[in-house]
Design a protein around this motif. Sequence first.
Motif, mmCIF file in Angstrom:
data_model
loop_
_atom_site.group_PDB
_atom_site.id
_atom_site.type_symbol
_atom_site.label_atom_id
_atom_site.label_comp_id
_atom_site.label_asym_id
_atom_site.label_seq_id
_atom_site.Cartn_x
_atom_site.Cartn_y
_atom_site.Cartn_z
ATOM 1 N N LEU A 35 -4.356 4.775 6.713
ATOM 2 C CA LEU A 35 -4.200 3.337 6.485
ATOM 3 C C LEU A 35 -4.059 2.590 7.808
ATOM 4 O O LEU A 35 -4.572 1.480 7.963
ATOM 5 C CB LEU A 35 -2.979 3.073 5.602
ATOM 6 C CG LEU A 35 -3.076 3.543 4.142
ATOM 7 C CD1 LEU A 35 -1.773 3.263 3.408
ATOM 8 C CD2 LEU A 35 -4.234 2.882 3.424
ATOM 9 N N SER A 50 -11.910 7.902 4.195
ATOM 10 C CA SER A 50 -11.274 8.345 2.961
ATOM 11 C C SER A 50 -11.575 9.815 2.693
ATOM 12 O O SER A 50 -10.681 10.590 2.330
ATOM 13 C CB SER A 50 -11.766 7.488 1.784
ATOM 14 O OG SER A 50 -11.304 8.010 0.560
ATOM 15 N N ALA A 66 0.830 -1.204 0.000
ATOM 16 C CA ALA A 66 0.000 0.000 0.000
ATOM 17 C C ALA A 66 0.862 1.251 0.000
ATOM 18 O O ALA A 66 0.551 2.252 -0.642
ATOM 19 C CB ALA A 66 -0.924 -0.003 1.227
ATOM 20 N N ILE A 109 -13.300 -4.240 -3.766
ATOM 21 C CA ILE A 109 -13.230 -4.528 -2.330
ATOM 22 C C ILE A 109 -13.537 -6.007 -2.134
ATOM 23 O O ILE A 109 -14.637 -6.471 -2.464
ATOM 24 C CB ILE A 109 -14.231 -3.669 -1.534
ATOM 25 C CG1 ILE A 109 -13.978 -2.181 -1.796
ATOM 26 C CG2 ILE A 109 -14.139 -3.971 -0.039
ATOM 27 C CD1 ILE A 109 -15.036 -1.265 -1.208
ATOM 28 N N ASP A 138 -8.610 -3.827 -4.573
ATOM 29 C CA ASP A 138 -7.792 -2.732 -4.053
ATOM 30 C C ASP A 138 -7.897 -2.628 -2.538
ATOM 31 O O ASP A 138 -7.141 -1.903 -1.902
ATOM 32 C CB ASP A 138 -8.245 -1.403 -4.666
ATOM 33 C CG ASP A 138 -8.249 -1.450 -6.182
ATOM 34 O OD1 ASP A 138 -7.150 -1.529 -6.755
ATOM 35 O OD2 ASP A 138 -9.338 -1.421 -6.775
ATOM 36 N N CYS A 139 -8.864 -3.340 -1.978
ATOM 37 C CA CYS A 139 -9.114 -3.263 -0.536
ATOM 38 C C CYS A 139 -9.656 -4.614 -0.079
ATOM 39 O O CYS A 139 -10.350 -5.299 -0.843
ATOM 40 C CB CYS A 139 -10.129 -2.146 -0.255
ATOM 41 S SG CYS A 139 -10.625 -1.975 1.463
ATOM 42 N N SER A 161 -6.614 -0.265 9.030
ATOM 43 C CA SER A 161 -6.156 -1.627 9.341
ATOM 44 C C SER A 161 -6.531 -2.019 10.761
ATOM 45 O O SER A 161 -6.774 -3.187 11.049
ATOM 46 C CB SER A 161 -4.640 -1.736 9.140
ATOM 47 O OG SER A 161 -3.947 -0.910 10.050
ATOM 48 N N LEU A 193 -11.625 5.747 -2.898
ATOM 49 C CA LEU A 193 -12.751 5.384 -2.037
ATOM 50 C C LEU A 193 -13.633 6.584 -1.727
ATOM 51 O O LEU A 193 -14.860 6.484 -1.680
ATOM 52 C CB LEU A 193 -12.240 4.771 -0.730
ATOM 53 C CG LEU A 193 -12.131 3.253 -0.657
ATOM 54 C CD1 LEU A 193 -11.389 2.853 0.611
ATOM 55 C CD2 LEU A 193 -13.504 2.606 -0.695
ATOM 56 N N LEU A 205 -7.131 4.557 -1.469
ATOM 57 C CA LEU A 205 -7.751 5.324 -0.393
ATOM 58 C C LEU A 205 -8.391 6.588 -0.942
ATOM 59 O O LEU A 205 -9.506 6.962 -0.554
ATOM 60 C CB LEU A 205 -6.690 5.676 0.659
ATOM 61 C CG LEU A 205 -7.202 6.402 1.904
ATOM 62 C CD1 LEU A 205 -8.073 5.468 2.736
ATOM 63 C CD2 LEU A 205 -6.040 6.902 2.751
ATOM 64 N N VAL A 251 -6.401 -1.346 2.948
ATOM 65 C CA VAL A 251 -6.487 -0.584 1.705
ATOM 66 C C VAL A 251 -5.112 -0.598 1.057
ATOM 67 O O VAL A 251 -4.116 -0.242 1.690
ATOM 68 C CB VAL A 251 -6.933 0.865 1.977
ATOM 69 C CG1 VAL A 251 -7.120 1.617 0.669
ATOM 70 C CG2 VAL A 251 -8.225 0.881 2.786
ATOM 71 N N LYS A 252 -5.055 -1.021 -0.209
ATOM 72 C CA LYS A 252 -3.771 -1.208 -0.874
ATOM 73 C C LYS A 252 -3.245 0.091 -1.475
ATOM 74 O O LYS A 252 -3.110 0.232 -2.684
ATOM 75 C CB LYS A 252 -3.885 -2.279 -1.951
ATOM 76 C CG LYS A 252 -4.252 -3.656 -1.404
ATOM 77 C CD LYS A 252 -4.322 -4.672 -2.525
ATOM 78 C CE LYS A 252 -4.718 -6.043 -2.022
ATOM 79 N NZ LYS A 252 -4.829 -7.036 -3.101
ATOM 80 N N ALA A 263 -9.781 -3.253 7.882
ATOM 81 C CA ALA A 263 -9.852 -2.955 6.447
ATOM 82 C C ALA A 263 -8.452 -2.673 5.935
ATOM 83 O O ALA A 263 -7.785 -1.769 6.431
ATOM 84 C CB ALA A 263 -10.757 -1.754 6.203
#
Length: 741
Positions: free
Chosen positions: A410, A683, A338, A651, A665-666, A414, A429, A426, A420-421, A418
């Motif tokens: 991020l 986001s 990410a 997602i 991507d998530c 996490s 989103l 982000l 998010v890559k 969640a």
Amino acid sequence: MSCCSSKKSTCHYDSSPTRPADELPLETGVNATTASDSTEPETVMLQWTVRGMDCPGCAGKIEKAVSNVKGTLEAKVAFATERLLIKAVTDPAVEKNIKRVVKDAGFTLLETSVSGQKESSPDSFWQCYRSIIIFALLVTAAAIASKFWPDFDRLLFSGATLWGLAPVVQKAWRLARNGSPFSIETLMAIAAMGALFLGETAEAAMVLLLFMLGEHLEAFAAGKARQGVQKLMALTPDKAIKINQDGSRLEVLAATLIPSDLIEVRPGERLPVDGGLVTPSASFDQSALTGESVPVEHETGGKVLAGSLVVDKVVQLKVLSEPGDSAVDRIIRLIEEAEASKAPIERFIDRFSRWYTPAMIGLAILIAVLPPLLMGLSWNEWIYKSLALLLIGCPCALVISTPAAVTSALATASRTGALVKGGAALEQLGKVKTIAFDKTGTLTQGKPQVRHTKVFNERYDASGLLALAAAVETGSTHPLAKAICEEASGRGIPIPEADNIEVLAGLGVQGRVDEQCIQIGSPRHLEDSIKAQPGAQAALVNLEQEGNTMAVVTVNGSLLGFIALRDSLRDDAAKAIQALKGIGISSVMLTGDSPVAAAAIARELDMDYRAGLMPEDKSTAVVDLSRQGAVAMVGDGINDAPALKRADIGIAMGEGTDVALETADCALTHNRIVELADLIKLSRATLANIRQNVTLAIGLKAIFLVTSILGITGLWMAILADTGATALVTANALRLLRHKS
């Protein structure tokens, strides 16, 4: 279609089994040599922990320096996890040179232990703050002494400045040699030496002191931003109790455990690896991984993730994950990936900063030279102003404005489960207008059950219908197929042998049982057989209106009967759709179910739907929806991968397939879609935070640029414009760590 194929295969409908997430492109094994062919040099993978990085810009400096070392093939520095990962040719000299250039750049390398955990840092308070404490004492002493010996004030401040300036000049020179000529250290060194040359010794000393203070503030902020990741890395113990074949127990390094090993974990301890539960039922606290505060009960055979805390009793587990590939390892790799995926605004700022500093240096030179030459003005005055511009020319606050906010966001995401890559995902989103949901395993629990059976052939009853269906579906991992087999088994129905089983891609499955061709598929696939049977169409509609998914069974092309299955909605599905609606986001269900069955579920959830879709149809539906604005797709199966890829942001459910997780991507590791709204609000808050940071960084510099040229402010305020802006931007970004939706 004839049942002549000899393929022993499985079914088909909407969902798929689970596998772990993606890995870093660069291997992370400790000094693990890879095999090479005869035409390429032998390579080695190196890994270190890097200390001293204050911002993502530091990671960039290290990457640039290491990449310039001859023999380095790939280099990656992860700021969040403080890891340096290198692929290089096998040569002791290369490793030595890498260590040298990192040290020259002003950073510390720590070796990684065999278990994969970081060795303890030798840092102490004195070692960390020695330089600034000594320098502050020297400046204070010079200030006091100048009151008693005013004739020596310049000498005293000059001595203090030169002492503090020496390591700055040394680092600036090393960074310039390694590809970073316009570092803050370079600008700071020029400004401080220029101030000494002009006789502004006290100001030179104070500017240097403020600079050192700003560096430590950045380090403190970086540590706060990394705390979430560091806690995650500390979740898995580096040792485990292994049970040998003779029943004896031995403490071993967790890194030496391999799949099928048997381990024992006591209450209050965490799992070092992913494991399959051998003990009959046990409770585990998985809050550190999923954000779920209530302990989760697992039955024998259930998969328990590394980092989970054993709650109630001693448990035994069979190791499932390869070394370095547990759930925690995968999450850490996703975080590192990410970091490499920058938001568009961050990439723009990176490009902007590359010419901003050289441009400011050029402007400073012009300011120093042109007024004295063309207008006969004072050299000292305009050189002084140019030095102030040099300090304003440092892009630190601007460069850190976006990554500081993204890193904080991020970490917050996490912490709630969640992943998010990257900054790009982000940022995207926050722009989503519509979310498309797969049904099975996403809006529903993915565990359908047989609710009704309807038989149209007088030679068979409900048991005969289930027996034939289960015979063809045996061995399938699809939720609907498993539900049919479980229903037959639960009723104690003998299941005959089937052969020549063949999957009909996206439609159903067929096979031979007692020389009869048995087909199971969707109503649209076997529509002709349904129409040929009086009353079948009406029965089908009635069952579908109740929200059932229909499996149609035929014998030799003639309708045998219907098996109506229904999956329970997730407990949080309706709440999730309402929460999204509350923030202005529309929801659409994409499913292969018939329109009638899909409509029943959509009514219950108060959302739009598109039914009767093949996997490729889902991609087309996503493209259609994107005409109304950015679209996110939520899914968990192989069937969802094309749509996940086609959406503006994909997602994946955390228990979804490997393909879905790779494509998305998530990932929602906790499998709670109710928190999608919170993730989007985070986001949006991040985008607002970035805009605030950029405004602060550029605004302060613009103000002090004008005031410095006009002679209203000097070096002190110039350095405050840099360190002050950096501190404000970082503090603002850290607010995202406490974000409440």
